[in-house]
Design an enzyme around this catalytic site. Sequence first.
Site, PDB file in Angstrom:
ATOM      1  CE  LYS A  72      -3.980   1.925   2.562  1.00 31.83           C
ATOM      2  NZ  LYS A  72      -4.884   1.790   3.722  1.00 31.83           N
ATOM      3  CB  SER A 129      -8.825   1.174   5.670  1.00 30.40           C
ATOM      4  OG  SER A 129      -9.463   2.412   5.605  1.00 30.40           O
ATOM      5  CB  SER A 162      -8.255   3.817   2.760  1.00 31.96           C
ATOM      6  OG  SER A 162      -7.408   3.107   3.652  1.00 31.96           O
TER       7      SER A 162
END
Lengths: 495, 95
Positions: A78, A182, A158
């Site tokens: 990420k 998330s 997210s």
Amino acid sequence: MSELNNLTIAEARDALRKGETSATDLTMACLTAIDAADGLNAFVHKTPTLALEQARAADARLKAGDAPAMCGIPLGIKDLFCTKGVPSQAASNILSGFKPEYESTVTSKLFDAGAVMLGKLNMDEFAMGSSNETSCYGNAVNPWRRQGSNVALTPGGSSGGSASAVAADLCLAATGTDTGGSIRQPAAFTGITGIKPTYGRVSRWGIVAFASSLDQAGPMTKTVRDAAIMLQAMAGHDPKDSTSADLAVPDFEAALTGDIRGRRIGIPREYRMDGMPDEIEALWKRGTEMMRDAGAEIVDISLPHTKYALPAYYVVAPAEASSNLARYDGVRYGHRAKLAQGDGITEMYEKTRAEGFGHEVQRRVMIGTYVLSAGFYDAYYNRARKVRALIKRDFETVFAEGIDAILTPATPSAAFGLGEMADADPIAMYLNDVFTVTVNLAGLPGVAVPAGLDAQGLPLGLQLIGRPWEEGDLLNHAYVLERAAGFVSKPGKWW
Amino acid sequence: MSIDKDTARKVAHLARIAVKDEDLPALAGELSAVLAFMEQLNEVDVEGVEPMTSVTPMRLKRRVDQVTDGGIQAQVLKNAPDAREGFFAVPKVVE
């Protein structure tokens, strides 16, 4: 053997150790899949040169017989994780051009274990969002589509790029972070597994901070076993994170016995929300039956302050964010606005932050500023922290009464269309986290497991919540659920 | 609590985010909507409850008071938008 990029971590580990494949071949298969998947917009900075270097090093270790479980496993990372010499932007324009001079603890640990980084993954800006639509890179796209439709769906957020990449077999697994859901919400939207560990289990050092008392990194994987293997490599005490727990990390994979006979599973009545879709209700009921069939005892429980978790979260998280994001001032890294004649340092701050932060981030920073400002600190921030203490107490009470794990839906719906929520007010988007956010407020471990498909052919997930520090036991419950649900569907390839 | 245009301007300034005058009413509306959502917290009886400071009950560790790194000026300045002569450069602060 099927295509190498389709393997799970456990399958690849075993094949690598037997010499049936190589880290280089695995990595090449993933890089090829990534290059053919630009339509998903999951990988936003590709690092093929680094990946192949790491893969060759992993092959040497494998040959030498020095190969931890993650050795040679190609991962996506990420964009929130700082990776040395590789753009790490938290999907924000304010960090454009930023290349850290250091490596986050999590990626260091993964690389020390021999893992390979394929590139950086899309996400919501500063992890603020539930649909990956606040990213400076544009939307990540869900590989899943509704039956007979080509409408582009959100992979959730997210960690949307992580979810999309794992579900589409672009990598074997990915890192995610979870502040209010998330990891778990995007995992549920894409039919994969994602665990948020207990707060303090995984070091936050080198992860761009959103809300420091809630943030926690975790793995996003194709199976529960993979989550156990990868979490093992990510977890552990780190002197560089003062909230990192100085506790031994047990063998999570060894905890997967598949035996939950006699365990007590709580079903919280407050999670039965008004207007909850029938399909979610039915899935929850099926999940409950699966746990019962596996020999667990099902117990009705009450978590009375559940309703106040979202409003408490939307005070605490923006308050911490406004403080954490104060560092983006155009001085030390990232973007600085072009200044007009006569502009001073205040104009530099204000213009830089107006240009660099997207709309949702600006809104949350300002909300946080407001609730922390003189005259409102007690009314909002302190009250929210008190409610947070009550939410945590709700969980402590049921665990003290002998509950081993709590079963809930992961999300209130399946993946929705990109742009579908554009005109809705921000609260409607925040409701995505209604089942997950309590877990962050209480610092508990929670895992999302794919459990079925809705009528339109989209994946739906269930969430299990565990006792603090008992990720192994929690993953064992998830393993039982995974086997009973038998979720094997994959998105049809259109990209 | 509803936020008016002047409060929105003040909050934007405190947050050091430039907001155009014509955008302030919309911002005030958005902030008010989120704050209205938070009003639910007033329904909760929090009498005698301590505000949470740490989610896990643990003492912060102390470390030995000694220098552990340094001499990495070039690395520190590497990502700066404007670095000169070993310093971060900013517009004039003091007249």
